[in-house]
Motif scaffolding. Sequence first.
Motif, short mmCIF file in Angstrom:
data_model
loop_
_atom_site.label_atom_id
_atom_site.label_comp_id
_atom_site.label_asym_id
_atom_site.label_seq_id
_atom_site.Cartn_x
_atom_site.Cartn_y
_atom_site.Cartn_z
N ARG A 1 0.84 -1.19 0.00
CA ARG A 1 0.00 0.00 0.00
C ARG A 1 0.88 1.25 0.00
NH1 ARG A 1 -4.31 1.34 4.73
NH2 ARG A 1 -2.46 1.99 5.81
N LEU A 2 0.86 1.98 -1.09
CA LEU A 2 1.67 3.18 -1.24
C LEU A 2 0.79 4.42 -1.07
CD1 LEU A 2 3.58 2.07 -4.46
CD2 LEU A 2 4.38 1.89 -2.10
N VAL A 3 1.41 5.53 -0.72
CA VAL A 3 0.69 6.79 -0.59
C VAL A 3 1.11 7.68 -1.76
CG1 VAL A 3 0.29 8.84 0.82
CG2 VAL A 3 0.60 6.62 1.92
N ILE B 1 -4.01 16.43 -12.33
CA ILE B 1 -3.05 17.38 -12.89
C ILE B 1 -1.63 16.90 -12.62
CG2 ILE B 1 -2.18 19.75 -12.74
CD1 ILE B 1 -5.05 20.60 -12.06
N GLU B 2 -1.41 16.42 -11.40
CA GLU B 2 -0.09 15.93 -11.02
C GLU B 2 -0.25 14.79 -10.03
OE1 GLU B 2 3.59 17.70 -8.44
OE2 GLU B 2 2.73 19.04 -9.96
N LEU B 3 0.63 13.80 -10.12
CA LEU B 3 0.59 12.65 -9.23
C LEU B 3 2.02 12.24 -8.92
CD1 LEU B 3 -1.29 10.42 -7.92
CD2 LEU B 3 -0.75 9.07 -9.94
N LYS B 4 2.34 12.12 -7.62
CA LYS B 4 3.68 11.72 -7.20
C LYS B 4 3.58 10.74 -6.04
CE LYS B 4 5.96 16.17 -7.94
NZ LYS B 4 6.68 17.25 -7.25
N LEU B 5 4.51 9.82 -6.00
CA LEU B 5 4.62 8.93 -4.86
C LEU B 5 5.12 9.74 -3.67
CD1 LEU B 5 4.65 6.05 -3.65
CD2 LEU B 5 7.00 5.87 -4.43
N ASP B 6 4.43 9.66 -2.54
CA ASP B 6 4.83 10.35 -1.32
C ASP B 6 5.60 9.35 -0.47
OD1 ASP B 6 5.08 11.65 1.12
OD2 ASP B 6 3.09 12.55 0.99
N PHE B 7 6.90 9.29 -0.69
CA PHE B 7 7.75 8.29 -0.05
C PHE B 7 7.75 8.41 1.46
CE2 PHE B 7 11.88 6.62 1.36
CZ PHE B 7 11.75 5.31 0.89
N ALA B 8 7.86 9.62 1.98
CA ALA B 8 7.94 9.81 3.43
C ALA B 8 6.67 9.32 4.12
CB ALA B 8 8.18 11.29 3.76
N THR C 1 4.50 7.17 2.90
CA THR C 1 4.41 5.72 2.69
C THR C 1 5.22 5.00 3.76
OG1 THR C 1 4.10 5.96 0.30
CG2 THR C 1 4.91 3.84 1.08
N VAL C 2 6.42 5.46 4.02
CA VAL C 2 7.27 4.84 5.05
C VAL C 2 6.61 4.96 6.42
CG1 VAL C 2 9.48 5.02 6.28
CG2 VAL C 2 9.42 5.12 3.78
N ASN C 3 6.03 6.13 6.72
CA ASN C 3 5.37 6.33 8.02
C ASN C 3 4.15 5.45 8.21
OD1 ASN C 3 7.17 8.27 8.96
ND2 ASN C 3 6.01 9.96 8.09
N THR C 4 3.50 5.05 7.12
CA THR C 4 2.28 4.24 7.24
C THR C 4 2.53 2.74 7.07
OG1 THR C 4 1.73 4.55 4.90
CG2 THR C 4 0.79 6.12 6.46
N ILE C 5 3.74 2.35 6.74
CA ILE C 5 4.04 0.92 6.54
C ILE C 5 3.88 0.14 7.84
CG2 ILE C 5 5.94 -0.70 6.17
CD1 ILE C 5 6.82 1.02 3.84
N PHE C 6 4.38 0.67 8.92
CA PHE C 6 4.39 -0.06 10.18
C PHE C 6 3.06 -0.03 10.92
CE2 PHE C 6 8.79 1.24 9.34
CZ PHE C 6 9.34 -0.02 9.19
N ASP D 1 -2.26 11.70 13.03
CA ASP D 1 -1.88 10.37 12.57
C ASP D 1 -1.83 10.34 11.04
OD1 ASP D 1 -1.93 7.28 13.54
OD2 ASP D 1 -2.95 7.51 11.62
N GLU D 2 -0.71 9.87 10.47
CA GLU D 2 -0.54 9.87 9.01
C GLU D 2 -1.59 9.01 8.30
OE1 GLU D 2 1.28 11.61 6.95
OE2 GLU D 2 2.52 12.62 8.41
N ASN D 3 -1.89 7.83 8.84
CA ASN D 3 -2.91 6.99 8.22
C ASN D 3 -4.25 7.71 8.19
OD1 ASN D 3 -1.96 4.26 7.43
ND2 ASN D 3 -1.25 4.20 9.54
N LEU D 4 -4.61 8.31 9.28
CA LEU D 4 -5.89 9.01 9.37
C LEU D 4 -5.93 10.22 8.44
CD1 LEU D 4 -8.64 9.08 10.68
CD2 LEU D 4 -7.66 10.38 12.57
N ARG D 5 -4.82 10.91 8.30
CA ARG D 5 -4.78 12.06 7.40
C ARG D 5 -4.98 11.62 5.94
NH1 ARG D 5 -3.51 16.81 9.25
NH2 ARG D 5 -2.56 17.56 7.35
#
Length: 151
Positions: free
Chosen positions: A2-4, A41-48, A50-55, A94-98
Amino acid sequence: MRLVYRYIGKPSNEEVFEGKLFAENETEAIEKISKQGIKVIELKLDFATTVNTIFFKSPNGRELSQFYRTIARRLANARGTQQTIEESLEFAMDENLRVMGSMMLLAAKNAATIDDCMRFAQFPERDYSIVKSMRLAGSPYRAFESLSGAY
């Protein structure tokens, strides 16, 4: 996995806005956004993020409880779905909730009901089913009041 993804989108008759969503890949992210009637219009992988929500796959219980309580108050004051979600997200840490709240907002831009917004944002099935039944009974804010005590 699951990526953000962070996106910038434009509804047909509204202003450009930013948001985040969960998706397996870029194609799925574009499909999810487009199905809501939003032009990407624009789409980017939000790496930071994604990492915060992995765990942590789900939001913190205390944060979720506060989010539900805030939604209950806003709905009781006859706020619209979109405005309710926007105001409730102001307090979320919380990142997941946001990300889930951002997905709710995306669905709300397409005039979805509050329970449909929750389903689209991948909230627990039990939660959006309770909200749907109470919405059909005429008082969805009571469902959120009840759910806020469950976490």
